[in-house]
Design a protein around this motif. Sequence first.
Motif, PDB file in Angstrom:
ATOM      1  N   ALA A 251      63.411   3.623 -33.130  1.00 30.32           N
ATOM      2  CA  ALA A 251      64.828   3.958 -32.989  1.00 30.32           C
ATOM      3  C   ALA A 251      64.937   5.476 -32.867  1.00 30.32           C
ATOM      4  O   ALA A 251      65.131   6.177 -33.863  1.00 30.32           O
ATOM      5  N   PRO A 252      64.813   6.021 -31.663  1.00 31.50           N
ATOM      6  CA  PRO A 252      64.811   7.484 -31.518  1.00 31.50           C
ATOM      7  C   PRO A 252      66.173   8.107 -31.817  1.00 31.50           C
ATOM      8  O   PRO A 252      67.215   7.544 -31.491  1.00 31.50           O
ATOM      9  N   ALA A 253      66.118   9.278 -32.436  1.00 27.22           N
ATOM     10  CA  ALA A 253      67.340  10.059 -32.661  1.00 27.22           C
ATOM     11  C   ALA A 253      67.560  11.061 -31.542  1.00 27.22           C
ATOM     12  O   ALA A 253      68.660  11.584 -31.379  1.00 27.22           O
ATOM     13  N   VAL A 254      66.494  11.321 -30.757  1.00 25.93           N
ATOM     14  CA  VAL A 254      66.538  12.334 -29.701  1.00 25.93           C
ATOM     15  C   VAL A 254      65.983  11.718 -28.420  1.00 25.93           C
ATOM     16  O   VAL A 254      65.003  10.961 -28.451  1.00 25.93           O
ATOM     17  N   VAL A 255      66.608  12.033 -27.295  1.00 28.48           N
ATOM     18  CA  VAL A 255      66.065  11.670 -25.986  1.00 28.48           C
ATOM     19  C   VAL A 255      65.850  12.945 -25.183  1.00 28.48           C
ATOM     20  O   VAL A 255      66.400  14.000 -25.501  1.00 28.48           O
ATOM     21  N   GLY A 256      65.030  12.823 -24.123  1.00 26.91           N
ATOM     22  CA  GLY A 256      64.792  13.958 -23.237  1.00 26.91           C
ATOM     23  C   GLY A 256      63.505  14.698 -23.499  1.00 26.91           C
ATOM     24  O   GLY A 256      63.166  15.623 -22.762  1.00 26.91           O
ATOM     25  N   ARG A 280      64.467  18.420 -21.868  1.00 22.50           N
ATOM     26  CA  ARG A 280      65.896  18.722 -22.008  1.00 22.50           C
ATOM     27  C   ARG A 280      66.466  17.700 -22.983  1.00 22.50           C
ATOM     28  O   ARG A 280      66.555  16.522 -22.664  1.00 22.50           O
ATOM     29  N   LEU A 281      66.846  18.128 -24.134  1.00 22.37           N
ATOM     30  CA  LEU A 281      67.085  17.250 -25.268  1.00 22.37           C
ATOM     31  C   LEU A 281      68.561  16.938 -25.484  1.00 22.37           C
ATOM     32  O   LEU A 281      69.442  17.763 -25.208  1.00 22.37           O
ATOM     33  N   SER A 282      68.819  15.746 -25.995  1.00 27.32           N
ATOM     34  CA  SER A 282      70.163  15.363 -26.459  1.00 27.32           C
ATOM     35  C   SER A 282      69.993  14.300 -27.536  1.00 27.32           C
ATOM     36  O   SER A 282      68.908  13.722 -27.697  1.00 27.32           O
ATOM     37  N   LEU A 283      71.063  14.061 -28.301  1.00 25.10           N
ATOM     38  CA  LEU A 283      71.009  13.055 -29.352  1.00 25.10           C
ATOM     39  C   LEU A 283      71.384  11.691 -28.799  1.00 25.10           C
ATOM     40  O   LEU A 283      72.249  11.560 -27.935  1.00 25.10           O
ATOM     41  N   THR A 284      70.733  10.667 -29.318  1.00 27.90           N
ATOM     42  CA  THR A 284      71.163   9.302 -29.057  1.00 27.90           C
ATOM     43  C   THR A 284      72.367   8.986 -29.941  1.00 27.90           C
ATOM     44  O   THR A 284      72.698   9.749 -30.871  1.00 27.90           O
ATOM     45  N   ALA A 285      72.993   7.840 -29.686  1.00 24.34           N
ATOM     46  CA  ALA A 285      74.097   7.414 -30.559  1.00 24.34           C
ATOM     47  C   ALA A 285      73.581   7.227 -31.988  1.00 24.34           C
ATOM     48  O   ALA A 285      74.266   7.566 -32.967  1.00 24.34           O
ATOM     49  N   PHE A 286      72.348   6.721 -32.102  1.00 23.43           N
ATOM     50  CA  PHE A 286      71.746   6.558 -33.419  1.00 23.43           C
ATOM     51  C   PHE A 286      71.513   7.922 -34.072  1.00 23.43           C
ATOM     52  O   PHE A 286      71.774   8.109 -35.265  1.00 23.43           O
ATOM     53  N   GLY A 287      71.051   8.891 -33.290  1.00 29.82           N
ATOM     54  CA  GLY A 287      70.844  10.228 -33.825  1.00 29.82           C
ATOM     55  C   GLY A 287      72.141  10.850 -34.315  1.00 29.82           C
ATOM     56  O   GLY A 287      72.163  11.532 -35.358  1.00 29.82           O
TER      57      GLY A 287
END
Length: 330
Positions: A251-256, A280-287
Amino acid sequence: MKRIILTSSSGVGLAHADRADMVVPFIFRFVSGPLPSAEHLNSYLRGRGPRIFEEVCWSDCVRQLPYVRREDRYSALLRFCETYGVELIELWFDAEPNSQLQLIWILDYLRSEPSVAESLRLRRVDFELRGADPAELRHRDVRECGIAESDLEIASMAWEAYRAPTPELCLGLLDRPLGKLSLLKPVLEDLLAELPSPTTGLGATETRLLELIARGHNRTDELFRPGALGTRVFDQWELGALLEGLAFGPAPAVVGLDGKLATLDPDNARGRNAAFRRSRLSLTAFGQAVLAGREDFLRHNPIRRWWGGTLLTNERLWRWDAPSRSLVAP
């Protein structure tokens, strides 16, 4: 009077500051990964035979001096001091957490050599050694004090506490006077803050990574810049490992984050650095939910990480409750 300086890798600039005949920087990282065994650490200080090059020892990062015989570089550190008539051993360790851990380790080791105690001098380095100008260091007034048996006892107690299989002994040190090792107390608090939170499952540095990514800091060169996070425990490569843990779990908190990092050899510094820079990073909804305290990251993701001598797993998870400054046992 011959003198040597023992310091952390942050203090390598002292080698060019002409403060001593020799500067010995220690290379160990104690803030992440499993701690080296006591035997390995002692072997490092005992030196090695001149033909055994696969083992590292204390002199490997020391500048060669014209009056030092090659074979003597491989002898034990204290034997070297005796051979070359070293009368003063200065300890230069700033307030950076890994440096303070190195200080209590080397003091614990030196405690077993009572004859050395009179030669020891502790410099109270209340500024950052990393990046300090050698020309400034050459003339900077840094308070000096002797080392008493009580100081060696405190160092041994603190090193034993950090090596223990639970963080409980380290918590107990927060309420004890640490004498001349007073810089260690805020370090212990910083280290305890890196244990998972009871609410989010994140340590202090992981939380700051998510906070900055949520604010739009989506490039790793911004996140890994010294001082950017406002925490001081981990170096750039250790931050990278934390970021991978946030990005590559079930369950990742970060994508990219560049997926090649999951398969690149840990020793491939060039390839890993390039992959981090491409990300290039962003938060997931879970993050976002974790950061808001609505989700516990470790309820959905595995952990297997060392904190000193404590192995953190989902089944054996020590947490740190920052508001109450207390541990939450598994």
